[in-house]
Design a protein around this motif. Structure first.
Motif, PDB file in Angstrom:
ATOM      1  N   LEU A   1     -18.799  -3.861  13.070  1.00  0.00           N
ATOM      2  CA  LEU A   1     -17.705  -3.254  13.833  1.00  0.00           C
ATOM      3  C   LEU A   1     -16.703  -2.570  12.892  1.00  0.00           C
ATOM      4  N   CYS A   2     -16.458  -3.188  11.743  1.00  0.00           N
ATOM      5  CA  CYS A   2     -15.559  -2.566  10.765  1.00  0.00           C
ATOM      6  C   CYS A   2     -16.168  -1.294  10.192  1.00  0.00           C
TER       7      CYS A   2
ATOM      8  N   TRP B   1     -10.529  -5.415  10.349  1.00  0.00           N
ATOM      9  CA  TRP B   1     -10.616  -4.203  11.170  1.00  0.00           C
ATOM     10  C   TRP B   1      -9.543  -3.203  10.750  1.00  0.00           C
ATOM     11  N   ALA B   2      -8.326  -3.722  10.545  1.00  0.00           N
ATOM     12  CA  ALA B   2      -7.216  -2.848  10.157  1.00  0.00           C
ATOM     13  C   ALA B   2      -7.437  -2.256   8.769  1.00  0.00           C
TER      14      ALA B   2
ATOM     15  N   GLY C   1      -1.267  -3.135   1.192  1.00  0.00           N
ATOM     16  CA  GLY C   1      -0.498  -3.637   2.324  1.00  0.00           C
ATOM     17  C   GLY C   1      -1.336  -4.494   3.250  1.00  0.00           C
ATOM     18  N   SER C   2      -2.570  -4.067   3.509  1.00  0.00           N
ATOM     19  CA  SER C   2      -3.466  -4.838   4.384  1.00  0.00           C
ATOM     20  C   SER C   2      -3.833  -6.169   3.754  1.00  0.00           C
ATOM     21  N   TRP C   3      -4.135  -6.167   2.451  1.00  0.00           N
ATOM     22  CA  TRP C   3      -4.494  -7.406   1.760  1.00  0.00           C
ATOM     23  C   TRP C   3      -3.340  -8.411   1.743  1.00  0.00           C
ATOM     24  N   LEU C   4      -2.116  -7.895   1.650  1.00  0.00           N
ATOM     25  CA  LEU C   4      -0.951  -8.779   1.584  1.00  0.00           C
ATOM     26  C   LEU C   4      -0.433  -9.173   2.965  1.00  0.00           C
TER      27      LEU C   4
ATOM     28  N   PHE D   1       2.043   1.563   2.177  1.00  0.00           N
ATOM     29  CA  PHE D   1       2.223   0.113   2.282  1.00  0.00           C
ATOM     30  C   PHE D   1       2.621  -0.279   3.704  1.00  0.00           C
ATOM     31  N   GLY D   2       3.505   0.512   4.312  1.00  0.00           N
ATOM     32  CA  GLY D   2       3.900   0.229   5.689  1.00  0.00           C
ATOM     33  C   GLY D   2       2.737   0.329   6.654  1.00  0.00           C
ATOM     34  N   LEU D   3       1.898   1.345   6.471  1.00  0.00           N
ATOM     35  CA  LEU D   3       0.718   1.507   7.321  1.00  0.00           C
ATOM     36  C   LEU D   3      -0.213   0.315   7.191  1.00  0.00           C
ATOM     37  N   GLY D   4      -0.483  -0.089   5.939  1.00  0.00           N
ATOM     38  CA  GLY D   4      -1.428  -1.177   5.710  1.00  0.00           C
ATOM     39  C   GLY D   4      -0.931  -2.522   6.191  1.00  0.00           C
TER      40      GLY D   4
END
Length: 502
Positions: free
Chosen positions: A15-16, A139-140, A316-319, A372-375
């Motif tokens: 799915l990802c 997913w994000a 950002g996503s990882w954090l 960073f904000g997006l992630g």
């Protein structure tokens, strides 16, 4: 690892992968716009329609996808959406004019309008509780990677194969994705089969007409918001959208589950997610012409210069999990919006610098802050919202959120494009007059650069200098307005969720 866990992980990876390639497709095309402009002589309005047709049909189809997915099965509906990309790729390869290109991008928009909400719905069914947060983060990350990574892929394909190479790439990749998802993702039961399959066509027509007219008004607003062909379509579009909401709310067979908006966290996430797409699509729409035309890089280098946005989004996503554990989903969502606004202001302010090194360094910093904000924002917002949705309403809940996101895409391209175009034409006129040139702009910086080749080397160079300065000046206004819109939305999200502690 037990079999159930292994099957879940396999489904999540597939799915990802679908989310990744679809979001790469969404933004890879933007890098090719300067080349398409040269091929077909497209002005700014036509460029906006090429991008907006995708987002517009996406928004019109997404609620219908949730309606069908909850009744027919989410996996079947998702595979049908992926098949639309293959069909659209064939049309795009053969496109010989802008109308054919619009048809291809519209079909892709319909496919995306099916795939994204169905993917989110499947995750909401296959994963619950803490596992849902893990799945939504993955997913994000896939989606976050795809959006800014798309220009890299698009740039490489355009530089080596021409812009049609993007469609060839899409056709092959989406066929592969269809096969792996069909094999590895389990079929979910249509949990609401007993409900009517009668299509609420009046709701569908009102929503599509409303979005279309509103988008048309935004595109025409580049010639002035008060122009009749701008404010009249926008006003009628808003009336139709409001009429759709009222009609659907009173319907016994609703297309949209508005009852979900009574939940404060869900209602807060809707405009917050809208601003994520507003920011992403605005940046990706404006920056290619700056990087490829004004700075005179080819499509590949132009795509590579957007990598700070990619890297910062991944970080950002990882954090995300760590940030959420410290300040909660609400705090993370507000922090993400603040980063987006700060990033926009920084990119716009960079255009004030006369020193090129300082200018590009400031653009780099702005990309990092916004990325960073997006992630960090997307997984936090999606998890926060989808955790509030009952399983039997997974398709409808995901579709409703996706409508808000796509409306953000529409106004992102519309507002950024119209403000940028209007300020650019005005700036070009004023600057050209001041140096004794013909003050009439061709309508876009790419076309003005192309026109400069028709003159002597001295005059051509002066035209390019005027066009570059006008475009950079227009970016100050575009990104400044975007930051103001995001800050206002941040206040609304904070107000709606004020009683939510985490």
């Amino acid at each position: 690892m037990d079999d159930t866990k292994r099957d879940q992980n396999r489904s999540l990876i597939c799915l990802c992968a679908a989310e990744l390639v679809m979001m790469i497709n969404t933004t890879a095309f933007n890098v090719a716009l300067p080349d398409i402009t040269e091929s077909f002589g497209a002005d700014m309005a036509e460029q906006q329609w090429v991008v907006s047709s995708y987002n517009l049909v996406f928004a019109a189809v997404v609620l219908l996808a949730g309606f069908l997915g909850d009744r027919l099965g989410h996996l079947k509906t998702m595979l049908a959406g992926l098949g639309m990309f293959v069909v659209a790729s064939v049309i795009g390869l053969a496109a010989g004019n802008i109308p054919m290109l619009l048809i291809s991008r519209s079909i892709m928009g319909a496919g995306a309008g099916v795939v994204i909400p169905m993917g989110q719905a499947l995750l909401g069914i296959l994963f619950r509780s803490s596992e849902l947060s893990r799945a939504m983060t993955a997913w994000a990350i896939a989606g976050t990677l795809g959006v800014p990574f798309g220009p890299l892929v698009g740039g490489a394909l355009t530089a080596t194969l021409g812009w049609r190479g993007i469609f060839g790439f899409d056709g092959i990749v989406f066929l592969a994705v269809i096969m792996v998802i069909h094999i590895n993702v389990p079929q979910t039961s249509a949990s609401r089969e007993s409900r009517s399959l009668h299509m609420p066509w009046i709701s569908v027509a009102m929503m599509f007409a409303g979005f279309t007219l509103f988008s048309a008004g935004l595109v025409n607003a580049q010639h002035g918001v008060l122009a009749a062909n701008a404010w009249i379509p926008m006003a009628i579009g808003m009336v139709l959208i409001a009429g759709f909401v009222l009609h659907d709310r009173a319907s016994h067979n609703p297309l949209m589950e508005l009852g979900l908006m009574k939940d404060a966290p869900f209602a807060a996430c809707a405009p917050a997610l809208m601003m994520l797409n507003f920011s992403m699509y605005g940046i990706i729409f404006i920056m290619p012409a700056y990087l490829e035309t004004v700075l005179r890089h080819d499509a590949l280098v132009g795509g590579m210069l957007l990598t700070p946005l990619v890297i910062a989004s991944i970080v950002g996503s990882w954090l995300n999990d760590g940030i959420v554990s410290q300040i909660g989903s609400r705090g993370t969502s507000l922090l993400a919006l603040g980063c987006l606004a700060a990033g926009m202001l920084t990119i716009g302010a960079a255009m004030w610098w006369h020193d090129e090194a300082a200018k590009q360094s400031t653009v780099l910093i702005g990309q990092i802050i916004a990325g960073f904000g997006l992630g960090a924002g997307q997984p936090a917002m999606l998890t926060w919202a989808m955790s509030r949705v009952p399983i039997e309403q997974s398709g409808a809940g995901s579709s409703l959120l996706t409508v808000f996101r796509q409306f953000g895409s529409i106004i992102g391209v519309g507002i950024f494009g119209s403000i940028q175009s209007g300020l650019y034409v005005t700036g070009f006129h004023n600057l050209a007059q001041s140096v004794g040139l013909n003050s009439q702009s061709a309508g876009s910086v790419t076309l003005d650069f192309q026109r400069a080749t028709e003159f002597t080397s001295v005059t051509g160079k002066l035209i390019r200098q005027v066009a570059s300065r006008a475009y950079e000046s227009a970016m100050i206004g575009s990104f400044g307005v975007a930051a103001a819109i995001i800050i206002a939305t941040l206040g609304i999200v904070a107000l709606i969720s004020r009683k939510t502690l985490r």
